[in-house]
Each structure stands twice: as structure tokens, then as C-alpha cells.
Design an enzyme around this catalytic site. Structure first.
Site, PDB file in Angstrom:
ATOM      1  N   GLY A 348     -98.533   0.523   4.101  1.00  0.00           N
ATOM      2  CA  GLY A 348     -98.313  -0.365   3.437  1.00  0.00           C
ATOM      3  C   GLY A 348     -98.096  -0.309   2.060  1.00  0.00           C
ATOM      4  N   THR A 349     -97.574   0.389   1.187  1.00  0.00           N
ATOM      5  CA  THR A 349     -97.313   0.931  -0.121  1.00  0.00           C
ATOM      6  C   THR A 349     -96.004   0.399  -0.683  1.00  0.00           C
ATOM      7  OG1 THR A 349     -98.443   2.926   0.574  1.00  0.00           O
ATOM      8  CG2 THR A 349     -96.997   3.102  -1.336  1.00  0.00           C
TER       9      THR A 349
END
Length: 531
Positions: A348-349
Site C-alpha cells: 500500500g505505498t
């Protein structure tokens, strides 16, 4: 790198050329950064404004409770910033007694968030616009709402069933009990108020003021360890960079606690192979890169942790030229190998990049780790908290074993390429374990094989899955995949629209005339913009 009128891979995009440029994974965040450049700000101001906007418009990858890292060229010198947080003081190994592995979600995966401290540190040292100005686009989208893009909507939908049970999540991110669909307006007025408090106090409200107190109160309500004292003890560190050369090009990464050293090790291993004699998409070239990265990741997983706690194996030992040469000798150029961990010599970055006409270039990444992170959202604040604590080990022999006030192993890493004392490219490839692998692929495609930034982004990607497992995008030619399978790689075909599996790349290359070329990944909703 050469700019080309045509590309060898299917693409809907061309490189964006400009003197001032921003490339991010979300168009509204890219425009937020560009607006700061138009108002007289520099690349740092643009990066911070984009980073502040991303928790609002791409909450599936980051939040106000994220960590961050940055590599920054100020026009004369390269800087590295580690804005990752540490564990709460109560996190002793005994605290997790009864657990076989670290919790992946919930309060016991939450470490101190560092992203806000990174925004403050960058602005104080290098920004030119008032700190409060950088928050204006984000506050506007949080208050008035923004239309949710398609890929983000799909990831949000996944969280609807996976995270709804965690404290505060549904109230914050599932209005009317569901995830917003593509094109639907979503607003977060609580986050808007938190952003105002952070802007007005230059982050103090988050680490020792009203927001810190709300975080502690919610932690106590759920029997968790986080306290205001843990938040107040946090600081971002100017840490410099580590590097590995390949011919005249130098890849620069942030020192551990991140996995960037894996990209450096793989590049150093490839220096001792016949890679230079092969073309970019030759299966033999792909095989050498895959094997080098497998060797590097084995050591990274075993030895990397908080730099202050890496007492047995140091980064210098892992990058020792003789050691890398010895590791390269283990590669069979015709067959895949399931390598063991080596023994280095004792000694998720969301991602964004910006550049401006003065020569400044910023490589910046921030993340909640697993999409929305821990699933914990502090009521009335819009703050979603990361789950970076899952990066610790419960193995007492590991350099990454959990301990109070310690940074966990990190997957998020910004990257930068230099040639001598001159900047070449600021870039990153978001997406968990894909990041170091993506850095290697982007470096070689642009520097060894001369592909332009968009062409390198559009090229098919591979990802090591452990052992002999290898995930490959379905856009690879069938003959290439058959050749790799013939070498013993156990191939799993995955579609390029796997938003996390093969990452999302953003690249800005400095051209010889001082202008820039940017590439942005169609695997994400983002874009590159400039003027």
C-alpha cells in the site's frame, strides 16, 4: 537515455518533458505539487504538497499515520532523510508472548508514524513557501471531496470486507457502510481539521499536542501500547545515502532499516556477469537479473534491520566487492537456483518525484505498509495508522527482533541515480517487495539499455516470489516466458493491472540541456505534469 518517437511496448503514455515537473501515483496530488511550483515554490515544496495531498486522495496506500523516506538533490549535494518511526516503549519481546509472528493488523502492529516529521524537516531545511501554504490543496479536497479514481476504488473495495472490523475504520473510510465507487465524491472533514492543526503547529499537534493525545486515548481504550511519550520521542534523521556503481552510474539508496541495499547488492553482483553483452529483453538477461536479486534478497531478509542494531552484519560488509563477486560466482547462467543466505565478511505505498528549473530533484516515498495499514483509524481525526510493526521479527536471534524504541525492517525505499557528481534520475517503484526489484529493472533499462523513462516504466516486469517462484506480467512474449521456464523458473503469470504485484513507477530523468523527462506508471491512476 534516449527519447524515442515510438516505444517497443504497449503504452498509452509518452514521456512528459518540462523544466518544472511532478510525477505521482494520483493526478490530483501531482497537480497539488505543480501548483506550488507555479506559486514560486521549489521542488521540495512541490514534493511536500503532493505528499500531504496523497493521504486524502489515495488513502488506500498512505495516511497521516504513515512513514516516509526521501533522497534529495539540492543542486549541489545529495541528502537522505529517514522519517520512519520506532516501536512503542512497551514493545518488549515479552509483550508479544504467545504470538508466533508479529500481528499484521490492529493496534499491536502500529509503530510511531514518521511522515509528518518528514514534511516538517524538509520544509524547514529546504522549502521556500510557508509551511501552511503546502496544505491548501489537501485541505480543500478533504473538505469539498474529490472523485475517487478507478484503481483506487478497486483497492478500497478490497478493504471493505478485510478491515471493517478494526477500530474506527468503517466510520472513517466506509461512508454508508461501503467503499466509494469510481467517480463518487469522497470527503474527510475530520482529516481536514487534523491537517490544519499539523500546519498551524508545524507538526507539534501530531507528536505532543491534541492529536497525540487523541491517539493515546484511543490506544488506551483498546489496551494498546502507544503513548504520547512515544510520539514525542520521535525524530526524523538526516541519514545520507549508500551507493553501488555499475560502470559510470551510481545507484543511491537510503541506509537500513530499508530494503534499498538489496537493489545495490544485486547491481554489484551483476557487475561480475555477462549482462552487458545481452539485450534488454533477452531471456538470458532477465535470468541474470532474477538470480542476482534472489541472492540479494536472501541476505537482506536475514540481516537488515534498524541500523543502530545491525551489530553482527553491517551494510559495508553486505556491499563488500569481494563478497558480491563471490555471490555472483554462484549464478548458473543457464538454470535457476534456490539460493541460501550468504555470510558477509565480518565488519500500500505512494511514491512521488519532483524537479525544478533550478536543478533541485526530490525522490520521496510514504506508506501505511498494507494499503490502509493497521486498519486502526483514530475517531474524529481522519488519521489511519500504519502497520509497520509487522516488519519486526519475534526470532530472538534476528537483528530485526522487536524491541522498545526500535525501527522495523522497511519495504518502502526512494531511489536516485548519479553520474559522478551530477544527478541523472530520481525514481521509485512502489509496491512492497517489488521495490528493490523495480529499482534494479528501472536502473538497467534506462542506463544500460538506453530506454527512456516512459518506455522503461511500460516494459513488462518480473517479481521474485521465493524459492524458484517467479511472477511475470502477461505482457511478456510467450517465447520469453517459455525460455525462462526452460531454465527452471517456476512462473506464475499475473496481469499488469495487479496494482500492488508489480508496483507503480514514477521516474524523472535530467536531460543534458537541464530540462527533465518524466514517466508515470499506467499500472496506477497517476500522471506526470509540468511546465
Amino acid at each position: 537515455m534516449q527519447l524515442r518517437a515510438y516505444h517497443e511496448y504497449p503504452s498509452r503514455r509518452s514521456p512528459v518533458l518540462a523544466q518544472n515537473i511532478v510525477s505521482t501515483s494520483q493526478p490530483l496530488a501531482a497537480q497539488a505539487g505543480l501548483s506550488m511550483l507555479a506559486r514560486g515554490g521549489n521542488a521540495v515544496d512541490a514534493a511536500i504538497a503532493a505528499a500531504i495531498t496523497l493521504p486524502v486522495v489515495e488513502p488506500t496506500g498512505n495516511g497521516l499515520g504513515s512513514d516516509a523516506f526521501c533522497i534529495f538533490w539540492d543542486g549541489k549535494e545529495l541528502h537522505g532523510l529517514n522519517a520512519s518511526g520506532r516501536s512503542p516503549a512497551a514493545w518488549t519481546p515479552e509483550y508479544f508472548k504467545g504470538h508466533e509472528v508479529m500481528p499484521f493488523h490492529g493496534w499491536d502492529s502500529v509503530t510511531v508514524p514518521g511522515a509528518v516529521s518528514g514534511w516538517v524537516a524538509l520544509s524547514e531545511r529546504f522549502g521556500v513557501l510557508p509551511f501552511e501554504t503546502l496544505f491548501e490543496p489537501a485541505i480543500g479536497y478533504a473538505e469539498r471531496g474529490f472523485p475517487v479514481p478507478p484503481i483506487i476504488a478497486r483497492l478500497w473495495k478490497n478493504a471493505e470486507t478485510n478491515l471493517a472490523e478494526f477500530p474506527g475504520f468503517a466510520a472513517t473510510f466506509l461512508p454508508d457502510g461501503r467503499a466509494p465507487v469510481a467517480g463518487e465524491l469522497y470527503s474527510n472533514p475530520d482529516m481536514a481539521q487534523s491537517l490544519r492543526l499539523i500546519a498551524e503547529t508545524r507538526g507539534a499537534a501530531f507528536y505532543e499536542g491534541v492529536l497525540a493525545e487523541k491517539i493515546e486515548s484511543f490506544a488506551k481504550e483498546h489496551g494498546a501500547a502507544m503513548r504520547v511519550s512515544d510520539l514525542a520521542a520521535h525524530q526524523a534523521d538526516w541519514c545520507g545515502t549508500i551507493q553501488q556503481s555499475f560502470d559510470e552510474v551510481h545507484l543511491r539508496e537510503i541506509p537500513p532499516n530499508g530494503q534499498g541495499i538489496a537493489g545495490l547488492m544485486a547491481l554489484g553482483i551483476l557487475d561480475h556477469t555477462g549482462l552487458r553483452d545481452l539485450e534488454a529483453d533477452d531471456p538470458r538477461a532477465l535470468h541474470l537479473q532474477i538470480e542476482a536479486m534472489k541472492l540479494a534478497l536472501k541476505d537482506t531478509e536475514s540481516y537488515v534491520g534498524d541500523l543502530d542494531h545491525m551489530t553482527r552484519v553491517t551494510p559495508e560488509a553486505m556491499l563488500d566487492p569481494d563478497y558480491l563477486k563471490a555471490r555472483a560466482a554462484l549464478i548458473d547462467p543457464t538454470h535457476a537456483t534456490d539460493f541460501a543466505t550468504g555470510t558477509p565478511p565480518a565488519r500500500g505505498t505512494v511514491y512521488l518525484t519532483t524537479a525544478d528549473a533550478s536543478g533541485m530533484m526530490v525522490s520521496f516515498i510514504q506508506s501505511n505498509y498494507a494499503g490502509f495499514g493497521s486498519g486502526v483509524c483514530v475517531p474524529g481525526t481522519g488519521i489511519s495508522l500504519q502497520n509497520r510493526g509487522a516488519g519486526f521479527s519475534l526470532d530472538p536471534t534476528s537483528q530485526n527482533v522487536v524491541a522498545p524504541g526500535k525501527r522495523p525492517f522497511h519495504t518502502i525505499i526512494p531511489a536516485f541515480l548519479m553520474k559522478g557528481d551530477a544527478p541523472l534520475m530520481s525514481f521509485g517503484v512502489m509496491g512492497g517487495p517489488m521495490q528493490a526489484q523495480g529499482h534494479l529493472q528501472m536502473t538497467l533499462r534506462t542506463q544500460l539499455w538506453g530506454q527512456d523513462v516512459q518506455m522503461a516504466v511500460d516494459a513488462p516486469r518480473w517479481r521474485i516470489n521465493g524459492g524458484l517462484g517467479l511472477a511475470c506480467e502477461t505482457t511478456f512474449p510467450e517465447a520469453t516466458l517459455q525460455a525462462l521456464a526452460g531454465m527452471g523458473h517456476q512462473i506464475d503469470w499475473e496481469a499488469p493491472d495487479n496494482a500492488f504485484g508489480f508496483g507503480g513507477a514514477q521516474l524523472i530523468a535530467r536531460l543534458e540541456n537541464g530540462t527533465y523527462a518524466a514517466g508515470s506508471d499506467a499500472r496506477k491512476d497517476g500522471q506526470a505534469v509540468g511546465f
